[in-house]
Design a protein around this motif. Structure first.
Motif, mmCIF file in Angstrom:
data_model
loop_
_atom_site.group_PDB
_atom_site.id
_atom_site.type_symbol
_atom_site.label_atom_id
_atom_site.label_comp_id
_atom_site.label_asym_id
_atom_site.label_seq_id
_atom_site.Cartn_x
_atom_site.Cartn_y
_atom_site.Cartn_z
ATOM 1 N N ASN B 45 0.855 -1.194 0.000
ATOM 2 C CA ASN B 45 0.000 0.000 0.000
ATOM 3 C C ASN B 45 0.876 1.224 0.000
ATOM 4 O O ASN B 45 1.885 1.277 0.690
ATOM 5 C CB ASN B 45 -0.881 0.037 1.242
ATOM 6 C CG ASN B 45 -1.892 -1.077 1.212
ATOM 7 O OD1 ASN B 45 -1.857 -1.946 2.048
ATOM 8 N ND2 ASN B 45 -2.736 -1.034 0.227
ATOM 9 N N SER B 408 -5.514 11.802 8.753
ATOM 10 C CA SER B 408 -4.203 11.847 8.104
ATOM 11 C C SER B 408 -3.430 10.552 8.313
ATOM 12 O O SER B 408 -2.271 10.460 7.964
ATOM 13 C CB SER B 408 -3.401 13.026 8.650
ATOM 14 O OG SER B 408 -3.231 12.859 10.036
ATOM 15 N N LEU B 409 -4.083 9.543 8.885
ATOM 16 C CA LEU B 409 -3.437 8.231 8.974
ATOM 17 C C LEU B 409 -3.662 7.470 7.679
ATOM 18 O O LEU B 409 -4.632 7.690 6.973
ATOM 19 C CB LEU B 409 -4.045 7.406 10.106
ATOM 20 C CG LEU B 409 -3.711 7.757 11.540
ATOM 21 C CD1 LEU B 409 -4.313 6.722 12.454
ATOM 22 C CD2 LEU B 409 -2.213 7.847 11.730
ATOM 23 N N SER B 410 -2.748 6.532 7.408
ATOM 24 C CA SER B 410 -2.931 5.684 6.240
ATOM 25 C C SER B 410 -3.984 4.629 6.553
ATOM 26 O O SER B 410 -4.279 4.349 7.718
ATOM 27 C CB SER B 410 -1.633 4.992 5.909
ATOM 28 O OG SER B 410 -1.395 4.020 6.891
ATOM 29 N N GLY B 412 -4.021 1.411 6.576
ATOM 30 C CA GLY B 412 -3.642 0.333 7.477
ATOM 31 C C GLY B 412 -3.548 0.802 8.909
ATOM 32 O O GLY B 412 -3.987 0.125 9.833
ATOM 33 N N ASN B 413 -2.995 1.992 9.061
ATOM 34 C CA ASN B 413 -2.857 2.496 10.426
ATOM 35 C C ASN B 413 -4.204 2.858 11.010
ATOM 36 O O ASN B 413 -4.446 2.669 12.201
ATOM 37 C CB ASN B 413 -1.913 3.691 10.442
ATOM 38 C CG ASN B 413 -0.472 3.238 10.315
ATOM 39 O OD1 ASN B 413 0.013 2.527 11.170
ATOM 40 N ND2 ASN B 413 0.157 3.589 9.203
ATOM 41 N N GLY B 438 -7.937 -3.909 1.530
ATOM 42 C CA GLY B 438 -7.078 -2.808 1.095
ATOM 43 C C GLY B 438 -5.776 -2.692 1.855
ATOM 44 O O GLY B 438 -5.063 -1.711 1.724
ATOM 45 N N ARG C 312 -7.105 13.174 -5.053
ATOM 46 C CA ARG C 312 -7.788 11.908 -4.845
ATOM 47 C C ARG C 312 -8.812 11.984 -3.736
ATOM 48 O O ARG C 312 -8.801 12.964 -2.996
ATOM 49 C CB ARG C 312 -6.783 10.841 -4.522
ATOM 50 C CG ARG C 312 -6.446 10.709 -3.050
ATOM 51 C CD ARG C 312 -5.636 9.467 -2.898
ATOM 52 N NE ARG C 312 -5.370 9.169 -1.511
ATOM 53 C CZ ARG C 312 -4.528 8.205 -1.181
ATOM 54 N NH1 ARG C 312 -3.923 7.518 -2.117
ATOM 55 N NH2 ARG C 312 -4.292 7.945 0.078
HETATM 56 N N1 LIG Z 1 -4.827 12.978 -0.244
HETATM 57 C C1 LIG Z 1 -3.771 12.999 0.569
HETATM 58 N N2 LIG Z 1 -3.186 14.164 0.884
HETATM 59 C C2 LIG Z 1 -2.124 14.208 1.692
HETATM 60 N N3 LIG Z 1 -1.554 13.120 2.262
HETATM 61 C C3 LIG Z 1 -2.108 11.932 1.974
HETATM 62 C C4 LIG Z 1 -3.236 11.790 1.138
HETATM 63 N N4 LIG Z 1 -3.575 10.501 1.052
HETATM 64 C C5 LIG Z 1 -2.680 9.845 1.809
HETATM 65 N N5 LIG Z 1 -1.811 10.694 2.353
HETATM 66 C C6 LIG Z 1 -0.700 10.306 3.252
HETATM 67 O O1 LIG Z 1 0.134 9.364 2.626
HETATM 68 C C7 LIG Z 1 0.425 8.284 3.525
HETATM 69 C C8 LIG Z 1 0.053 6.926 2.927
HETATM 70 O O2 LIG Z 1 -1.356 6.922 2.623
HETATM 71 P P1 LIG Z 1 -2.079 5.622 2.033
HETATM 72 O O3 LIG Z 1 -3.545 5.745 2.232
HETATM 73 O O4 LIG Z 1 -1.556 5.305 0.672
HETATM 74 O O5 LIG Z 1 -1.600 4.556 3.042
HETATM 75 P P2 LIG Z 1 -0.892 3.275 2.510
HETATM 76 O O6 LIG Z 1 0.417 3.690 1.947
HETATM 77 O O7 LIG Z 1 -1.858 2.530 1.684
HETATM 78 O O8 LIG Z 1 -0.640 2.549 3.909
HETATM 79 P P3 LIG Z 1 -1.542 1.343 4.346
HETATM 80 O O9 LIG Z 1 -0.843 0.150 3.784
HETATM 81 O O10 LIG Z 1 -1.498 1.413 5.830
HETATM 82 O O11 LIG Z 1 -2.886 1.578 3.768
HETATM 83 C C9 LIG Z 1 -0.384 8.550 4.786
HETATM 84 O O12 LIG Z 1 0.519 9.044 5.770
HETATM 85 C C10 LIG Z 1 -1.342 9.625 4.426
HETATM 86 O O13 LIG Z 1 -1.421 10.556 5.491
#
Ligand SMILES: Nc1ncnc2c1ncn2[C@@H]1O[C@H](COP(=O)(O)OP(=O)(O)OP(=O)(O)O)[C@@H](O)[C@H]1O
Ligand SMILES: Nc1ncnc2c1ncn2[C@@H]1O[C@H](COP(=O)(O)OP(=O)(O)OP(=O)(O)O)[C@@H](O)[C@H]1O
Ligand SMILES: [Mg+2]
Ligand SMILES: [Mg+2]
Lengths: 334, 513, 312, 381
Positions: B45, B408-410, B412-413, B438, C312
């Motif tokens: 991810n 602002s967490l991802s 997974g988190n 996901g 997004r």
């Molecule tokens: N639209 C956005 N604007 C700013 N920062 C974002 C945005 N979307 C995601 N982020 C940041 O990018 C990082 C990764 O987001 P993402 O949703 O892709 O998680 P991920 O990489 O899929 O991790 P996980 O595997 O836990 O889902 C997070 O710290 C999130 O805060």
């Protein structure tokens, strides 16, 4: 905002310049100013009439004049104070709504002269003049005209809100109609609004439809609708407060005028002459031209009726005709 | 046999860099795809897969880098350009207008019109039927989107691309929501498409599918291009370690365990869905202490309604729910929680979290009014933050800051926050709905461990998932749900994918339709 | 009796017309996903410009169009804020409601020597009444059908907007943008263009609504002419579940209850009832209907959500 | 080059600071207002000068500004509270009226020592208006009626109710369309009896500052408004109630899942919002108007409250300052009329502009970013 939020309207742009001009030419002049009620200065009604009075005083008596408009009930006191600080010799409160505010201000500033339109006090402070109008007398005259001119024997009255100041117009009119034409019928309806033109129009339409051919209104902005209905239906309407003939030259046959302008001018004269009637309540009626019918009346009202009106006027002044201003008096006498 | 034309490079992306603010999502990524090939994009991810494809489709502008389509340098400023160039994309999160019909969704933006801009619906429907026949993608043209299954929604997405004459088809995590059968179908469809001379780029976390379907696979990690391999001479393990950068174990290891007595009893439950149609129709089930019961089924067979009913979010029309002998039918969510049922909701952002609350505030969503977090209605922020810190520590939520907003967490988190909260409630029953949707392998490992821990602590765990592998992996017993009923319950030991898949698709039982 | 019915219907039409225009405006804007509570302000500026142009040009149609443009101009501000700059649409709407009336009075002073009340337009220069004089005065049919052109146009526009939204490709795109802008975006539909178009159109319609007051119901503007109509129209649109025909019915309900207020309040009415209480009827009725028969109304999914292309 | 870095600092600082945008918007509002004035042929500097002097140069002026800010601060708090919990309360206008009506009645009919009477009047105003607001809450929770519709309708109903009650015999003052004044015991005007008494007048004549300040109906309303602002802040940020309400506001689904009773929360929220607006109406009657009059149209306290809430960023302190600013604009604006004859709707245009820019912090952010290096600008897309 919604509704009355914007009912605020200050002086025309050219005003101040003129004033300044005068300031230079004239030697120390008297200053007079007014606080309008929430209707604003261009309300086609007593606020505007009052301002005309001020302007007349400016042009003919060399006064320096100005005004403040009120947007909300709460503005009255502080607006009066604004004018106080402006160092006016006489401050007018336009409209009964300001009664309390004027009393308050007069109480705190015994040396400042105040006057108020449409309001009286049980014991008037020495620095205040209460000015009342016998609106019922003017209404009686237009009622007389209506009673004489109606062909259907039905006339109408549209009131703004159902309260005393309007009752004067209401019962004066009814009395006038009855006096002229005992078996004429008067349709009465209150709009419960001074702003809803559509409702005024609907009410008037209904009256015309019910066979009325002349409708008198005392309803501010709602009245616009009444006059509009008259134009569309090609019927007659009677204006109020000022000469409203210009709104519909072919339909507004006369207007029950409340000469706030005259009243203010006269008080101004007294002030200049140094006999300000402080502590009194001055009542203006037909007698002193404080109320009356519109000068344009002769456009539609036949001369002979106008002559009768003049006679009726004389009798009212002479006290030979009693003019009611409330239901009880009306019921008792008509 | 495959017919890849190696002389024709349909897509070439060179040194693509994409920055979001100071955050670099793509860092010098190169990608080459040949005509007729199925090319997989693999990565954790947030590795940057969607971003890369969004760039190819003109949704994002690359910060730097060049793109060539059929050898010609192009500047894809917006999707229109991409569409002209014959690129079509099926997005990770479906891009369907729910209240619109299938047809309306497909033709949107390229509507057949008569005079005065009037839409020619008849023609539109014909066109749709035509192509859906041509590629064997079965859809109901006049159904509204919210009335059709996820599988069909996916086919609609693919048709959208084909309707625009796509030669290059990008599929972003298309299989996440499909049954094994539907996945097989999809793979056949992709094959057919390549037979037609079209090219497919597919993003996925699922190594098995890559092995099955793809010819080539490009691996991306933390926005960097790691490697491009020919699939037939690599192993799943190799792909996995390339993706994560370390070895990963697939089989969740759990020693067998004696199950206790029934903690949760569901007696011929009836529940209606949003459109007042019975979605759960007399479903009965028992879940015992110390077991994980997995419910396998195709999306839209009543799972959502079942869970919402169990957690007090949806009215139960008939039947009973009994917890530790206590009847909790139609209790409020609060009462349910007090009866020691915890749940990991399937939509973490809609139900699970208040995204505008801080992590700390989310950690106490169910206990905000209880001591020590609050006393006489006054909240005690020190206690709350202390509590949150502990959980963040314990469940390794990143970043380690209880004061940032959950938004602002991802993904997974965010999920970790929810699990931390629910598990810490120390429930007797834990309901987990799509707990790993996901998430990447790392995160998945973690979730599975937590579920198994609960089981080992002699709790009852109800796992609802569309991922059959997951179900088979960690459940002790597997119940198959079909059209609101449990059609069969089998022991995980002697369960096999195909029979399960068949039952999930309504096979195996005669009385239906 | 029949006449009374005719009167009530006629009054209903008069009352509903300005609301219908404004409500249609709301329908346009909100179906594209932009909340518009600035209708009040847009109506006010429309009413002023209508009355002004009508008075000076003597051509009602020119005046009507000018009013539309004025409303559209104000709406353009709303569009810039809420489409290009992702503004909070409610906030920017509130701002419009301060700007509209403010500007209206300000301009009125410029056009009418400092007066905030415009001069009356002669009857012949008002909106025409297509079938005026064809029917016997105050006959049932006359009461019902002898209406200003603005009334007919309003109902015509209901049909037009309905056709636009539900039968044309533009309509499909508008609703798509309102429901799921990202989806529309990925198919190459420009969310910004659509939203700009719809918001400006909503202003034009609201402007028409204002003009239908100052050019037909009466023939001049005063500061209190538009007092709350925009908000009633907003309510009607929500009431009508964001659909043109629905909004129209809501406006008619409101109009008919006002007709009843006047009818029941007449002096020879069978029973005596306080006019103040009677005046509450339209509002109480609306609430009751909403409670009883309409229930949950659902806005377009993306209504009020700012959209940024390429995020997004 | 140095200035660039400087601007950058400012820019980043402002964009970080909560009220930064409001401040900039206000400045922009004044600029546009000046342009409008100039357009109308008035010297903006002169006009603003008069406004400033008319608001600041005397104790009584400041007092008037404070007095004027009291009701709008409270209606703004009402709007903001509802906002925070996901509801848009257009109904502060009507709730204000209900509060005023109640205060006028309880203040006139009941006779009690001030120490009991004042709280009684205030509380009854709050309760009545709270219930009035609660109606919208129930309609939303139970019947799904959009609160925007219901509150708009309730405003009008309140208006006519006001006009009905004002004219009731017994409450109405003879030959007028005002109610009787409330008992002195219900007045919250500071030192009201004393400053009317001869010795009071004597003393005040001797002390210019107080003499001037107390010419105004300076009253405790402002203090009470501040207290309410603090209470609102406390409820929203420190109590479980606030936690519940905000949770519902941000995400009702999650709140529901977390065991929060969403319907109840909506009701509670509207009751509190209504109560705040009711307090505004009550204090207005107790401190300034002393009575209620029949209204031709809505007075706009609720709608101004919306603007104030927005300018104040829906935060308690912000609202207090925004309320003072708003009141100062209105009061100062009323003074450019007699002095210059300048059209006072310029004030509305200014307020509109301020709110307009507040609606789009992005615009401001973008323009500020132009100070920053090219790269910074590029990333914004
Ligand atoms: N639209 C956005 N604007 C700013 N920062 C974002 C945005 N979307 C995601 N982020 C940041 O990018 C990082 C990764 O987001 P993402 O949703 O892709 O998680 P991920 O990489 O899929 O991790 P996980 O595997 O836990 O889902 C997070 O710290 C999130 O805060
Ligand atoms: N619009 C955006 N603004 C800021 N950051 C973004 C944006 N879009 C994506 N990102 C970040 O860029 C990184 C890559 O995102 P992307 O969606 O490409 O990941 P992915 O590989 O598709 O992950 P997943 O498997 O979860 O879909 C993530 O950390 C994400 O948070
Ligand atoms: Mg993710
Ligand atoms: Mg992705």
């Amino acid at each position: 905002g919604c509704g009355g939020g914007t009912a605020e309207e200050p002086a025309p742009a050219e005003e101040p310049t003129e004033e300044q001009v005068e300031e230079q030419v004239e030697e120390p002049q008297l200053k007079m100013a007014m606080v309008t009620d929430v209707g604003g200065v261009n309300d086609e009604s007593f606020n505007e009439s009052a301002w005309n009075g001020h302007q007349k005083a400016r042009d003919e008596l060399g006064f320096e004049v100005s005004y403040v408009e009120s947007e909300q009930d709460a503005d009255y006191e502080r607006n009066l104070e604004t004018l106080l600080d402006a160092g006016n010799d006489l401050i007018w409160g336009i409209g009964f709504m300001m009664g309390d505010a004027i009393a308050e201000a007069a109480d705190f500033n015994p040396d400042q002269k105040y006057a108020i339109i449409d309001s009286a006090y049980d014991d008037t402070p020495d620095n205040v003049v209460g000015v009342l109008f016998k609106a019922e007398e003017a209404s009686f005259l237009v009622g007389y005209i209506a009673g004489k001119m109606t062909e259907t024997g039905k006339v109408g009255f549209v009131g703004g809100m159902d309260f005393p100041v309007i009752h004067g117009f209401h019962y004066g009119f009814m009395a006038g109609v009855k006096y002229a034409n005992p078996d004429a019928e008067v349709l009465v309806q209150y709009a419960d609004s001074f702003v809803d033109a559509a409702r005024g129009k609907a009410i008037a339409n209904q009256m015309y439809q019910q066979g009325a051919d002349i409708v008198f209104h005392a309803a501010g902005g709602t009245g616009d609708g009444v006059i509009e209905a008259a134009r569309e239906q090609d019927k007659y309407a009677i204006g109020v407060d000022m000469d409203q003939n210009h709104l519909a030259p072919d339909n507004v046959i006369t207007s029950a005028m409340k000469r706030v302008d005259n009243a203010i001018f006269m008080i101004a004269e007294d002030l200049k002459a140094g006999n300000f009637p402080g502590g009194q309540t001055v009542v203006f009626g037909l007698e002193d031209g404080g109320v009356g019918i519109a000068p344009t009346s002769d456009k539609h009202v036949p001369a002979e009726i106008l002559e009768e009106v003049a006679e009726v006027e004389r009798q009212i002044i002479a006290g030979e005709i009693f003019v009611p201003d409330n239901k009880d008096d009306y019921d008792a006498n008509y | 046999m495959r017919n890849i034309d190696f002389d024709c490079k349909v897509v070439e992306m060179k040194n693509i860099i994409k920055k979001f603010g100071d955050f670099t999502a793509n860092e010098n990524i190169n990608l080459t795809v040949h005509k007729g090939e199925i090319h997989a994009l693999l990565g954790e991810n947030g590795a940057g897969k969607s971003t890369l494809m969004n760039i190819l489709y003109g949704l994002y502008q690359p910060t730097a880098g060049e793109i060539y389509i059929n050898g010609e340098k192009v500047n894809i400023t917006d999707p229109n350009v991409a569409i002209q160039k014959g690129i079509g994309m099926v997005h990770q999160h479906f891009m369907l207008v729910e209240p619109f019909t299938v047809t309306e969704n497909i033709v949107l933006g390229m509507e057949p019109t008569g005079l005065a801009g009037k839409m020619d619906m008849k023609k539109a429907v014909q066109d749709v039927e035509e192509i859906s026949k041509k590629y064997g993608l079965y859809v109901k043209p006049n159904e509204k989107i919210y009335d059709i299954s996820v599988g069909m929604q996916q086919r609609v997405e693919i048709l959208k691309a084909l309707y625009r004459g796509a030669e290059i088809l990008i599929l972003d995590e298309p299989t996440a929501v499909l049954t094994p059968q539907e996945i097989k179908e999809l793979i056949t469809i992709m094959r057919n498409l390549t037979q037609e001379g079209k090219t497919v780029i597919i993003i996925t976390h699922k190594l098995k599918e890559i092995k099955e379907a793809a010819d080539y696979c490009t691996i991306i990690r933390r926005g960097k291009h790691i490697d491009t391999v020919e699939v037939k001479n690599t192993s799943e393990a190799e792909l996995a370690s390339k993706m994560v950068g370390r070895e990963v174990s697939f089989k969740a290891d759990k020693e067998s365990k004696e199950k206790g007595e029934a903690t949760l009893r569901i007696e011929n439950l009836v529940v209606k869905d949003n459109r007042a149609v019975e979605a759960v129709r007399g479903l009965s089930l028992e879940i015992h202490a110390g077991e994980i019961l997995g419910i396998a089924g195709v999306d839209g067979n009543g799972q959502t309604e079942l869970i919402e009913a169990l957690t007090g979010l949806r009215k139960i029309e008939a039947g009973n729910v009994i917890v530790n002998g206590k009847n909790v039918t139609n209790n409020t969510p609060k009462e349910i929680i007090e009866n020691k049922i915890a749940s990991i909701p399937e939509d973490r952002q809609k139900r699970g979290l208040v995204l505008d609350y801080t992590v700390a505030e989310n950690m106490i969503l169910e206990n905000y009014a209880k001591e020590p977090f609050a006393k006489h209605g006054i909240m005690n922020s020190t206690a709350i933050n202390k509590f949150a810190k502990e959980l963040i520590e314990k469940f390794d939520v990143r970043p380690e800051d209880e004061k940032i907003k959950a938004r602002s967490l991802s993904g997974g988190n965010q999920q970790k926050v929810i699990i931390a909260r629910e598990v810490t409630n120390d429930p007797d029953i834990l309901i987990a709905a799509q707990p790993t949707r996901g998430l990447d392998v790392g995160a998945i490992e973690f979730v599975h461990k937590s579920l198994i821990q609960q089981r080992d602590k002699n709790k009852a765990v109800l796992l609802v998932s569309l991922e059959l592998d997951e179900i088979m992996n960690i459940s002790d017993r597997i119940a198959v749900i079909y059209e609101g009923k449990i059609v069969d319950i089998v022991d995980a030991k002697d369960a096999d994918e195909n029979t399960l898949g068949l039952m999930m698709a309504g096979g195996g039982i005669q009385n239906e339709k | 009796m029949l006449d009374s019915l005719g009167f009530i219907i006629g009054t209903t039409l008069m009352y509903s017309t300005p609301l219908i225009y404004a409500a249609l405006g709301g329908v346009m804007s909100e179906n594209s996903g932009v909340v518009n509570i600035g209708l009040e302000g847009m109506m006010t500026i429309g009413a002023l410009i209508g009355a002004t142009v009508g008075f000076y040009s003597g051509n009602p149609w020119l005046a009507f169009l000018a009013a539309g443009m004025a409303g559209g101009g104000l709406a353009l501000l709303h569009a810039v804020a809420s489409v290009s700059y992702g503004a909070d649409q409610v906030v920017s709407g509130i701002a419009i409601n301060f700007l509209g009336p403010g500007l209206a009075l300000f301009l009125s002073r410029i056009f009418f020597e400092g007066a905030t009340m415009t001069k009356a337009i002669p009857l012949d220069n008002k909106m025409p009444r297509p079938i005026h004089g064809l029917l016997p005065r105050n006959s049932f049919l006359d009461l019902v059908f002898n209406q200003y052109a603005t009334v007919y146009i309003a109902f015509l526009l209901v049909g037009v907007v309905w056709f636009l939204l539900y039968r044309t490709k533009l309509g499909l795109r508008i609703r798509a943008v309102g429901e799921h802008p990202r989806a529309a975006d990925t198919l190459g539909v420009s969310v910004y263009k659509i939203r700009y178009l719809c918001v400006v159109l909503s202003g034009v319609l609201a402007g028409f609504g204002g003009a239908s007051m100052s050019l037909a119901i009466v023939s001049n503007f005063r500061p209190t002419l538009i007092s709350g109509h925009g908000f009633i129209a907003l309510a009607a649109m929500i009431f009508g579940k964001w659909k043109p025909q629905g909004a129209m019915w809501a406006c008619l309900l409101f109009g008919v209850s006002n007709g009843l207020v006047v009818y029941l309040g007449r002096s020879d009415a069978p029973f005596e009832i306080s006019m103040q209480l009677l005046s509450m009827l339209p509002y109480v009725l609306t609430l009751i209907v909403l409670m009883g028969f309409v229930g949950r109304s659902s806005a377009p999914a993306a209504n009020g959500v700012p959209y940024e292309e390429g995020e997004r | 080059m140095k200035s660039k870095a400087f601007f950058e600092k400012i820019a980043t600082y402002i964009t970080k600071w909560t009220f930064g945008f409001s401040i900039i918007s206000i400045i922009l509002g004044f600029i546009i207002g000046a342009a409008t004035l100039a357009l109308a042929g008035f010297n903006p500097i002169e006009a603003y000068g008069i406004m400033a002097r008319g608001v600041l140069t005397r104790p009584s002026y400041v007092a008037w500004t404070i007095i004027g800010s009291t009701p709008i601060i409270l209606t703004a708090l009402s709007v903001a509270f509802a906002f925070k919990t996901g509801l848009f309360n257009i109904g502060a206008e009507g709730q204000f009226m209900i509060g005023a009506i109640t205060a006028a009645m309880v203040g006139y009919f009941v006779e009690l020592p001030a120490i009991i009477h004042i709280p009684l009047v205030l509380i009854s105003a709050i309760v009545a208006a709270g219930l009035w607001g609660g109606i919208a809450g129930v309609l939303k929770a139970k019947f799904g009626v959009h609160e925007v519709i219901s509150t708009i309708m309730l405003n009008w109903i309140a208006l006519y109710l006001n006009n009905y009650i004002v004219l009731l015999e017994g409450l109405r003052r003879a030959t007028s369309q005002r109610t009787h004044e409330i008992q002195r015991s219900a007045s919250i005007v500071i030192l009201e009896q004393w400053k009317r008494s001869p010795e009071g007048r004597e003393w005040l004549r001797g002390h210019d500052f107080f003499g001037d300040a107390l010419r105004t109906p300076l009253n405790w309303g402002f203090i009470i408004a501040i207290i309410f602002a603090v209470i609102v802040w406390y409820i929203l940020n420190k109590t479980t109630l606030g936690y519940e309400l905000k949770a519902v506001g941000y995400n009702r689904h999650a709140a529901e899942y977390g065991g929060i009773n969403v319907s109840k929360s909506m009701f509670t929220s509207m009751v509190i919002a209504g109560g705040l607006a009711g307090a505004a109406g009550g204090l207005h009657v107790m401190g300034i108007s002393k009575s209620i009059a029949s209204l031709a149209a809505m007075e706009g306290y609720g709608f101004n409250g919306i603007a104030v809430a927005l300018i104040g960023g829906n935060a308690s302190i912000g609202i207090v300052f925004a309320g003072l600013l708003f009141s100062a604009l209105q009061y100062g604006g009323s003074k450019i009329q007699p002095a210059l004859g300048a059209p006072s709707e310029v004030i509305n245009i200014m307020i509109g502009t301020i709110v307009f820019f507040i609606a789009m912090p992005k615009l401001i952010k973008y323009s500020l970013q132009n100070f920053k290096k090219k790269r910074g600008a590029k990333n914004v897309r």
